[in-house]
Design a protein around this motif. Structure first.
Motif, PDB file in Angstrom:
ATOM      1  N   TYR A  92      39.284 -11.212  10.713  1.00 38.88           N
ATOM      2  CA  TYR A  92      39.350 -10.058  11.608  1.00 38.88           C
ATOM      3  C   TYR A  92      40.423 -10.328  12.664  1.00 38.88           C
ATOM      4  CZ  TYR A  92      34.855  -8.579   9.661  1.00 38.88           C
ATOM      5  OH  TYR A  92      33.844  -8.188   8.808  1.00 38.88           O
ATOM      6  N   VAL A  94      42.058  -8.752  16.575  1.00 38.05           N
ATOM      7  CA  VAL A  94      41.997  -7.831  17.706  1.00 38.05           C
ATOM      8  C   VAL A  94      43.402  -7.700  18.267  1.00 38.05           C
ATOM      9  CG1 VAL A  94      41.008  -7.350  19.972  1.00 38.05           C
ATOM     10  CG2 VAL A  94      39.629  -8.527  18.244  1.00 38.05           C
ATOM     11  N   VAL A 104      40.433  -3.248  16.612  1.00 41.02           N
ATOM     12  CA  VAL A 104      39.753  -4.291  15.845  1.00 41.02           C
ATOM     13  C   VAL A 104      40.057  -4.014  14.380  1.00 41.02           C
ATOM     14  CG1 VAL A 104      37.571  -5.447  15.375  1.00 41.02           C
ATOM     15  CG2 VAL A 104      37.955  -4.371  17.603  1.00 41.02           C
TER      16      VAL A 104
END
Length: 210
Positions: A92, A94, A104
Motif C-alpha cells: 500500500y 500513501v 491511499v
C-alpha cells in the motif's frame, strides 16, 4: 528563692512556647513542601497527555502518517512525500503531495497476456462508478493498475482512526471489480458458445489480481 523559682518557671514556659511555635512552623513547612511535591508530580503526569493531545491536533505530515501506520502495527517506509507499507504481503502507498488531501493506493502489475484487457478496463470503470470512495485507474502502458481513495485528514488522530477503513474500502473495490470482470468473461464465453455450439469447451479458472 521564690523570685528565682518564678523566673525559672516563666523562662521555661517562654522557652516551651518558643519551641512549640517553632515546631508548629516546621510542621507547616513540611506539609507545604509535601503538597508542592504532590502537585509537581501531578503536573508531570499530566504533561505527556497534554503534549500527546497537542501533537495529535497538529497538521498532518509525512512523519505523522508513518507514525500512525506504525502504531497500527505495520512497518512504514518514507520516500519524499510517499509512505509505503505492507499488509499481509500486499503493498500500500500513501501519497501526501497534496496535504491535507491524501491518496491511499493499492497497486498491481497487470499482464495483458493473462487478462482480457477490454473487459478489465470496463469492470474497473463500472466499479468506479458504482462505489463512491474507491476508484481504479491504469498506467499509460496498461501494465499497472491502481485502486485508490482520496480523503481529507487534517491530523494524526484522524488518519489513524480512518486507516483500517481505508484499507477495507480498497479491498471492497478490488472484490467488486473482480466480480464484474469474471461475470463479463463468463457472458462473453457463453455468447461465443451460443454462436458456435459445437466448439470444444475450454475450462478457464477465474483470475484474481495478485
Amino acid at each position: 528563692m521564690e523570685i528565682v523559682t518564678v523566673i525559672s518557671i516563666m523562662t521555661a514556659v517562654a522557652l516551651g512556647i518558643l519551641l512549640w511555635n517553632r515546631h508548629t512552623a516546621i510542621r507547616k513547612l513540611e506539609e507545604d513542601l509535601k503538597w508542592q511535591r504532590d502537585a509537581n508530580m501531578q503536573l508531570l503526569k499530566q504533561e505527556p497527555a497534554k503534549n500527546e493531545v497537542h501533537a495529535c491536533m497538529e497538521p498532518l505530515n509525512v512523519e505523522k502518517i508513518a507514525e500512525a501506520i506504525r502504531t497500527e502495527g505495520f512497518i512504514p517506509e518514507t520516500d519524499g512525500n510517499w509512505v509505503s507499507f505492507k499488509v499481509q504481503g500486499e503493498g500500500y502507498y500513501v501519497d501526501a503531495n497534496r496535504l491535507p488531501l491524501i491518496f491511499v493506493i493499492k497497486g498491481y502489475g497487470v499482464d495483458p497476456n493473462e487478462w482480457e484487457m477490454d473487459l478489465l478496463r470496463e469492470a474497473a470503470h463500472q466499479m468506479s462508478d458504482d462505489l463512491v470512495m474507491v476508484k481504479a485507474t491504469f498506467s499509460d502502458d496498461g501494465k499497472d493498475m491502481r485502486f485508490f481513495i482520496a480523503a481529507r485528514d487534517r491530523n494524526y488522530e484522524s488518519f489513524r482512526a480512518n486507516l483500517t477503513s481505508y484499507l477495507g474500502i480498497l479491498e471492497d473495490g478490488q472484490r467488486v471489480m473482480n466480480e464484474k470482470y469474471h461475470k463479463m468473461v463468463d457472458e462473453k464465453r457463453e455468447a461465443a458458445l451460443a454462436a458456435k455450439p459445437y466448439s470444444p469447451q475450454v475450462k478457464q479458472e477465474n483470475k484474481v489480481l495478485s
